[in-house]
Design a protein around this motif. Structure first.
Motif, PDB file in Angstrom:
ATOM      1  N   ASN A   1       0.838  -1.203   0.000  1.00 44.58           N
ATOM      2  CA  ASN A   1       0.000   0.000   0.000  1.00 44.58           C
ATOM      3  C   ASN A   1       0.874   1.255   0.000  1.00 44.58           C
ATOM      4  OD1 ASN A   1      -2.036   1.877   0.290  1.00 44.58           O
ATOM      5  ND2 ASN A   1      -3.168   0.675   1.820  1.00 44.58           N
TER       6      ASN A   1
ATOM      7  N   HIS B   1      -4.617   0.079  -1.731  1.00 44.03           N
ATOM      8  CA  HIS B   1      -4.797   1.515  -1.501  1.00 44.03           C
ATOM      9  C   HIS B   1      -5.891   1.691  -0.449  1.00 44.03           C
ATOM     10  CE1 HIS B   1      -7.980   0.713  -4.529  1.00 44.03           C
ATOM     11  NE2 HIS B   1      -8.669   1.625  -3.831  1.00 44.03           N
TER      12      HIS B   1
ATOM     13  N   ASP C   1      -9.495   2.988   0.562  1.00 43.36           N
ATOM     14  CA  ASP C   1     -10.744   3.394  -0.088  1.00 43.36           C
ATOM     15  C   ASP C   1     -11.298   4.619   0.635  1.00 43.36           C
ATOM     16  OD1 ASP C   1     -12.007   2.564   2.240  1.00 43.36           O
ATOM     17  OD2 ASP C   1     -12.594   0.608   1.412  1.00 43.36           O
TER      18      ASP C   1
ATOM     19  N   SER D   1     -13.544   5.067   2.666  1.00 42.40           N
ATOM     20  CA  SER D   1     -13.899   4.867   4.069  1.00 42.40           C
ATOM     21  C   SER D   1     -12.673   4.741   4.970  1.00 42.40           C
ATOM     22  CB  SER D   1     -14.769   3.604   4.203  1.00 42.40           C
ATOM     23  OG  SER D   1     -14.017   2.437   3.874  1.00 42.40           O
TER      24      SER D   1
ATOM     25  N   PHE E   1      -7.849  -1.563   0.462  1.00 46.46           N
ATOM     26  CA  PHE E   1      -8.387  -2.379  -0.625  1.00 46.46           C
ATOM     27  C   PHE E   1      -7.209  -3.087  -1.276  1.00 46.46           C
ATOM     28  CE2 PHE E   1      -8.949  -2.850  -5.203  1.00 46.46           C
ATOM     29  CZ  PHE E   1     -10.141  -3.553  -5.284  1.00 46.46           C
TER      30      PHE E   1
ATOM     31  N   GLU F   1      -7.383   1.279 -10.298  1.00 41.70           N
ATOM     32  CA  GLU F   1      -7.658   2.332  -9.323  1.00 41.70           C
ATOM     33  C   GLU F   1      -6.492   2.476  -8.344  1.00 41.70           C
ATOM     34  OE1 GLU F   1     -11.084   3.722  -6.078  1.00 41.70           O
ATOM     35  OE2 GLU F   1     -11.213   1.750  -7.060  1.00 41.70           O
ATOM     36  N   THR F   2      -5.895   1.344  -7.934  1.00 42.76           N
ATOM     37  CA  THR F   2      -4.739   1.395  -7.034  1.00 42.76           C
ATOM     38  C   THR F   2      -3.591   2.138  -7.695  1.00 42.76           C
ATOM     39  OG1 THR F   2      -5.352  -0.702  -5.974  1.00 42.76           O
ATOM     40  CG2 THR F   2      -3.061  -0.002  -5.759  1.00 42.76           C
TER      41      THR F   2
END
Length: 657
Positions: free
Chosen positions: A541, A574, A576, A578, A582, A590-591
C-alpha cells in the motif's frame, strides 16, 4: 684479592589457574550487541536473541551449547568405559584364593575332620554371596585362607561406607574392632541427629556435639546440619542409584553379601536407617534413577557411587546449560561443579557468559515495552546504528565516497569537538589537541618543561560542524511478506537503522520519519522497526504510505523535502474512501491511479524522490521507470547487500546538492 660469589634465581612461569584471567581484555559488548541486533532484525525477539548469543558464544568464548556438548561427552565416557562389577570380581577373587589355600592345607592334614571339611569346601554353592555366607561359621585351618576371607568382610564394610562417606575405604583399611565400633557409634548418633532435623527441631547444639565427637569422619567440615544433609543426601541417592543400576542377580548377591560387612549385620541396618532419614530430608533428589554402564573398566561399590554422583551432577549441569526450564537463569550454573567435571577453563567460560549477560542488562541495552515484552533500548539502538553505519560506510568508501563524515562539509561549527577518526575532513581543534598531548605525557611521566610536546594520533580532536540547510526526510520501507520471502527483510531494517543513526548524530537539524507499508502503512520508530516480525500478509500500500509522508513534509514547510522509497513490488493496495485498505492482485487500475496521484502531490511539494527497486520483477521495473520519468525522480536498483549504501549515499548526495 676479593672473591665474589653470585647466586642465580630461577623463575618458572605456568598458566594462570586462579579463575578468570586478570589480564584478559574486557568483555566486548559491542560485538555481542551486533550479534543480538542481527538476530532481532531477522525477526527474533530480543529475549531469544540474547539466549541464542549465550548458546553459541562468541569468538574466543565457548557458548552454552558447546559446554553442554562437552558435558554430554563426559557423561557418555563414564557410561561406556566403566562397569559395576569391580567389588563383585574382587570378592570372587578373594574367595577363590581362600578356598584354594584351604584345600591345600586340608590335603596336608590327615585327620577325619579334614576330610569332612574337604567335603564342605567342595560343595559350596556357585553363588559368590551364598558361598561367603555359608563360610561365615567355617573354622579355617589355613591362616592365609582365613585372612583372605576376613578381607572380604572388611572390603564389603569399607565399600558400603565409602558409598555414603567419602574417603572411608582408605581410612578404614586394616581397621580393628575399636575402629568398627567407632563407626557403629557414629551411625547411631547420625541417625538421631537426622531424625531431629526431620522433625523440625533445633539441631544447633546437637550438631556441634556430633561434630566434636565424630568430626574426623567428615573432612569436608560442614557448617551446620543443613550442609551435612546436603553432602550426605547426594551420596546416599547415588548409592541408591547404584543399587537400582545392578542386574537382578547382582542385587540379590549384594543383599546377601552386605550381611557379612565387617561380620556384622547391624552395619547394614544402621546404613539403611541413615538412607531413610536422608531420603525424608531430600525427597527432591533422584532416588529411583539408574544408569546403564557398559564399559570394561570395573568399579568398586564406593567408586561406582561416586560415578553416580558425577552423573547426577553432570545431568544438573546439562539442565542448567539448556536454560529450557521455567525461570531459567545463568546464575543457576554451579561453577564449582563445572570446574570439577570439565576443568577450570569451562568454569571460566561459563562465568564469562554470566558476566556478559549481566553487563548487557546493567548497561541498559534492554527495556520493557508497554506490552511487557523485552526490547532493545534507545541506547542499544544507538550502538547498533553506529555499527551498521560503520559497515555501510566501508562500502561507500570502497566506491570512493566518504559517507559518514560529511556532516561538516560546507557547515558551521557547533561549538563541540570530537576525537578524530579516519576519513574526517573537518578542521582540527588545536587547543584541545595540544591539551590532550600534554595531559597524556604528564600522566605517563614524560612531560618536561621546555621540551617540545609530541603529538599522537589519539590526541587529535576536530571541530564538529553542521550543514546549513535542513531536510525533512521520509523513508518509506516495504514490509510486505515478499520482503521476507526474498531475503530483503534484514537489509531493509539495517538501512533504516543506519540512516536514522546518521541523521541523529551528524545531521541533527534534519527530521526523519520512517513509514512501514504492507497492506496498510504506519509511522514507526527505529526501535520498533528493528524488532518487527514479518507477517503473512499480502499487499503493498504505497498509496497510504505517501499520504503519511506528505503529512510529515507539511509539518516542516521550510525544510528541503526528501522522499526515499524502498520496495520490491508493484502497488497492490490503496485506501478506499472509508479509510479501509483495498487489495487486489494483479494491481487494480484504481490502485495504480491513486498511487501515481500521490506521487504527483509529493513532486509538487518539491520533494527529491528516489525509488530503490529490489528484485527483477518486470512489472515493478516498468511502473517505477514510468513514475520516475513522470515526476523527475531517480531510480536505483541495488543488490540486497548494497541497499544500505545506496540509500545512505543517495541521502548524502542530496545533502551536498
Amino acid at each position: 684479592m676479593v672473591e665474589r660469589s653470585s647466586r642465580f634465581h630461577r623463575s618458572r612461569y605456568e598458566k594462570y589457574r586462579g579463575g578468570p584471567d586478570p589480564l584478559a581484555p574486557p568483555l566486548d559488548l559491542r560485538e555481542a550487541l551486533d550479534e543480538i541486533g542481527a538476530d532481532v532484525m531477522a525477526g527474533t525477539s530480543p529475549q531469544r536473541a540474547l539466549r541464542e548469543l549465550l548458546r553459541r558464544g562468541t569468538d574466543g568464548m565457548r557458548g552454552l551449547d558447546e559446554l553442554r556438548e562437552q558435558i554430554s561427552r563426559r557423561r557418555n565416557e563414564l557410561l561406556k568405559k566403566r562397569n559395576l562389577d569391580g567389588t563383585f570380581a574382587e570378592i570372587r577373587e578373594l574367595l577363590d584364593r581362600a578356598v584354594l589355600e584351604e584345600r591345600k592345607q586340608l590335603a596336608r592334614d590327615l585327620d577325619d575332620d579334614a576330610r569332612f571339611a574337604e567335603m564342605q569346601i567342595g560343595n559350596l554353592p556357585p553363588s559368590t554371596a551364598a558361598a561367603v555366607n555359608e563360610l561365615a561359621e567355617y573354622d579355617w585351618r589355613s591362616p592365609s585362607a582365613r585372612a583372605d576371607y576376613e578381607k572380604i568382610r572388611d572390603l564389603l564394610g569399607r565399600e558400603l561406607l565409602e558409598q555414603r562417606f567419602a574417603g572411608m575405604k582408605e581410612a578404614l583399611e586394616g581397621a580393628d574392632e575399636s575402629d568398627r565400633q567407632a563407626i557403629t557409634d557414629m551411625l547411631a548418633d547420625l541417625n538421631d541427629l537426622l531424625a531431629k532435623h526431620n522433625r523440625g527441631e533445633d539441631t544447633t547444639e546437637a550438631f556441634d556435639e556430633f561434630m566434636a565427637k565424630h568430626g574426623q569422619f567428615f573432612p569436608e567440615n560442614p557448617a551446620d546440619t543443613a550442609e551435612l544433609v546436603e553432602s550426605l543426601a547426594k551420596r546416599s541417592a547415588a548409592a541408591q542409584q547404584f543399587y537400582n543400576s545392578l542386574s537382578p542377580e547382582q542385587r540379590a548377591e549384594l543383599d546377601q553379601l552386605s550381611q557379612q560387612a565387617f561380620g556384622s549385620p547391624e552395619l547394614m541396618a544402621a546404613l539403611a536407617g541413615v538412607d531413610a532419614q536422608l531420603q525424608m530430608a531430600r525427597p527432591d533428589l533422584d532416588w529411583d534413577g539408574s544408569q546403564g554402564f557398559s564399559g570394561d573398566q570395573p568399579m568398586g561399590f564406593g567408586e561406582a557411587a561416586a560415578a553416580m554422583a558425577d552423573l547426577a551432577e553432570l545431568d544438573q549441569l546439562g539442565e542448567a546449560m539448556s536454560q529450557q526450564y521455567a525461570g531459567a537463569d545463568l546464575a543457576d550454573i554451579d561453577l564449582e561443579a563445572l570446574a570439577r567435571q570439565l576443568g577450570p577453563q569451562a568454569a571460566v567460560d561459563a562465568r564469562t557468559l554470566q558476566r556478559l549477560e549481566q553487563a548487557l542488562r546493567d548497561q541498559g541495552f534492554f527495556e520493557r515495552g508497554v506490552d511487557g515484552e523485552l526490547r532493545l533500548s534507545p541506547k542499544a539502538m544507538r550502538q547498533l546504528g553506529q555499527s551498521v553505519l560503520a559497515d555501510i560506510a566501508d562500502r561507500l568508501t570502497g566506491r570512493g565516497e566518504r559517507a559518514t563524515r560529511q556532516s561538516g562539509r560546507l557547515g558551521e561549527p557547533t561549538g563541540a569537538t570530537r576525537e578524530w577518526a579516519f576519513g574526517d575532513t573537518e578542521p582540527w581543534d588545536v587547543s584541545r589537541t595540544i591539551t590532550n598531548a600534554v595531559m597524556r605525557e604528564a600522566s605517563a611521566g614524560e612531560f618536561r618543561a621546555g621540551r617540545p610536546v609530541r603529538l599522537d594520533i589519539s590526541d587529535v580532536e576536530i571541530t564538529e560542524t553542521e550543514a546549513r540547510s535542513q531536510a525533512a526526510v521520509v523513508l518509506l520501507v516495504d514490509t510486505s511478506f515478499s520482503m521476507e520471502m526474498e531475503g530483503r527483510w534484514t537489509p531493509m531494517k539495517r538501512t533504516a537503522i543506519a540512516l536514522n543513526h546518521l541523521i541523529s548524530t551528524r545531521f541533527r537539524t534534519d527530521e526523519l520519519e520512517i513509514i512501514a507499508f504492507g497492506r496498510e502503512a504506519r509511522t514507526i520508530d527505529v526501535g520498533e522497526l528493528a524488532g518487527l516480525s514479518p507477517r503473512m500478509e499480502q499487499g503493498t500500500n504505497l498509496h497510504h504510505a505517501l499520504l503519511l509522508a506528505q503529512r510529515h513534509l507539511r509539518r516542516h514547510p521550510n525544510a528541503t523535502p526528501v522522499v526515499l522509497i524502498v520496495t520490491d513490488g508493484e502497488p497492490t493496495a490503496h485506501l478506499d474512501p472509508s479509510g479501509h485498505p483495498f487489495f487486489f492482485y494483479p494491481p487494480h487500475p484504481e490502485t495504480i491511479g491513486l498511487t501515481v496521484a500521490e506521487l504527483d502531490h509529493v513532486a509538487r511539494m518539491g520533494a527529491q524522490v528516489t525509488i530503490f527497486r529490489l528484485g527483477e520483477d518486470p512489472g515493478l521495473a516498468m511502473f517505477i521507470d514510468n513514475v520516475a520519468r513522470r515526476i523527475g525522480g531517480r531510480v536505483v536498483a541495488p543488490d540486497v547487500d548494497g541497499l544500505g549504501a545506496a540509500v545512505v549515499g543517495d541521502y548524502l548526495r542530496g545533502r551536498r546538492g
